[in-house]
Design an enzyme around this catalytic site. Structure first.
Site, PDB file in Angstrom:
ATOM      1  N   HIS A 151      -8.670  -0.848  -9.064  1.00  0.00           N
ATOM      2  CA  HIS A 151      -8.544   0.066  -7.930  1.00  0.00           C
ATOM      3  C   HIS A 151      -7.488   1.131  -8.218  1.00  0.00           C
ATOM      4  O   HIS A 151      -7.717   2.324  -7.979  1.00  0.00           O
ATOM      5  CB  HIS A 151      -8.175  -0.732  -6.677  1.00  0.00           C
ATOM      6  CG  HIS A 151      -7.853   0.102  -5.478  1.00  0.00           C
ATOM      7  ND1 HIS A 151      -8.797   0.825  -4.791  1.00  0.00           N
ATOM      8  CD2 HIS A 151      -6.661   0.326  -4.846  1.00  0.00           C
ATOM      9  CE1 HIS A 151      -8.229   1.456  -3.777  1.00  0.00           C
ATOM     10  NE2 HIS A 151      -6.927   1.172  -3.793  1.00  0.00           N
ATOM     11  N   ASP A 185       0.846  -1.195   0.000  1.00  0.00           N
ATOM     12  CA  ASP A 185       0.000   0.000   0.000  1.00  0.00           C
ATOM     13  C   ASP A 185       0.882   1.246   0.000  1.00  0.00           C
ATOM     14  O   ASP A 185       1.937   1.271   0.632  1.00  0.00           O
ATOM     15  CB  ASP A 185      -0.892  -0.002   1.241  1.00  0.00           C
ATOM     16  CG  ASP A 185      -2.146   0.822   1.070  1.00  0.00           C
ATOM     17  OD1 ASP A 185      -2.358   1.352  -0.040  1.00  0.00           O
ATOM     18  OD2 ASP A 185      -2.919   0.940   2.029  1.00  0.00           O
TER      19      ASP A 185
END
Length: 330
Positions: free
Chosen positions: A222, A153
């Protein structure tokens, strides 16, 4: 009320601190009559942080405080940051970005969770009988910068001067130079459904390989939906500081999303793309497995602003800031 906005040169709070090993995200609402206590806590925050951090120079303790739109008027009056307004709820064809209460945000970071807890406890001592906790999340670093879904992330976060340019208000709003607009959302993951997917399907949803974090050509993923472009084709950046959290005994696994931005419209456009979709793709496919259960927006004033906040319940007006010019993001 008369203006309680201090004059501030614009030295920022530690918005640009590196991602830590531990964090506490604390969101509270200020009770009626609790304004003096809230101002006292904000003005004394740097001192509390220094006192707890001093014996542990390698602990990396820091705290960023944000103020919501409604609370700003109660605590400081006019003027206010040019683009400060409440979080806007978004209802898409399948998913909803909810708006939830929040007057003050405390984003506490350290290399050790005990330091985060100690500072959180000190903040709450100051807010005792003056504020109501709306959300408190204890977060942690997970493996090699991964979230609980198993993917790295924050890969595209800006660094150095690019991070400062993306996150910190400049001359477009000179009275609030050094501040930042921040959005927080708590996402809960459906881990059973996610882990039931083949890795190849997960990678198409995220837009990156799981093992090596290599970017994929995956329209509508995403990553693709979260990319916001300027008219000239350059990518508009925000500074993300999201971290995983979990309570396995309660079946709770999630990501606490927090994003700092100089221009809040960049974050808002990203969320619109995620929840409402775009002309060429549907909503973010990750939302089928990750549900937003909170959503709040704050302005992070500069450290100089907080240092100049009147203490001891004083309502006197300190020197006025430099005249604010309308922000292009308003």
């Amino acid at each position: 009320m008369s203006s309680s906005v201090p004059s501030a040169p614009g030295r920022p709070q530690p918005v640009l601190s590196p991602l830590p090993s531990a964090a506490v995200f604390l969101v509270v609402t200020v009770d009626p009559g609790g304004e003096d206590a809230a101002r006292e806590v904000l003005a004394g925050l740097a001192g509390r942080e220094r006192a707890l951090a001093f014996p542990y120079p390698d602990g990396g303790l820091s705290c960023v405080a944000g103020v919501g739109a409604d609370a700003w008027d109660r605590l400081f009056g006019a003027p206010r940051p040019a683009a400060l307004y409440p979080f806007r709820e978004l209802t898409g064809p399948r998913h909803k970005a909810v708006a939830t209460p929040g007057d003050l945000l405390f984003h506490i970071r350290a290399a050790r969770l005990d330091l985060c807890i100690a500072l959180t406890a000190e903040i709450m001592k100051g807010l005792r009988d003056a504020a109501t906790v709306q959300d408190e999340v204890h977060a942690f670093a997970y493996y090699d910068s991964r979230n609980l879904l198993g993917f790295v992330d924050g890969t595209e976060n800006p660094v150095g001067s690019d991070a400062a340019d993306a996150a910190l208000v400049g001359d477009e709003d000179p009275g609030f130079r050094g501040g930042s607009y921040v959005v927080v959302q708590k996402y809960l993951h459906d881990m059973d459904a996610w882990e039931g997917l083949p890795v190849e399907t997960q990678e198409k949803i995220i837009g990156r390989t799981k093992a090596t974090n290599v970017e994929l050509d995956a329209p509508g993923s995403h990553k693709d939906v979260n990319s916001v472009m300027a008219p000239d084709g350059t990518e508009l950046r925000i500074l993300r500081a999201a971290m995983p959290f979990g309570r396995p005994g309660h079946g709770e696994f999630g990501t606490y999303f927090i994003a700092y931005a100089r221009d809040p419209q960049v974050t808002e456009t990203m969320l619109e793309r995620m929840f409402l979709g775009t002309p060429t793709s549907g909503p973010d496919p990750l939302l089928d497995y990750s549900r937003a259960v909170t959503g709040t927006r704050f302005f992070v004033p500069s450290a100089d602003f907080l240092r100049a906040v009147p203490r001891g319940g004083s309502q006197s007006s300190p020197p006025s800031p430099s005249p604010s010019s309308p922000s292009s993001s308003a």
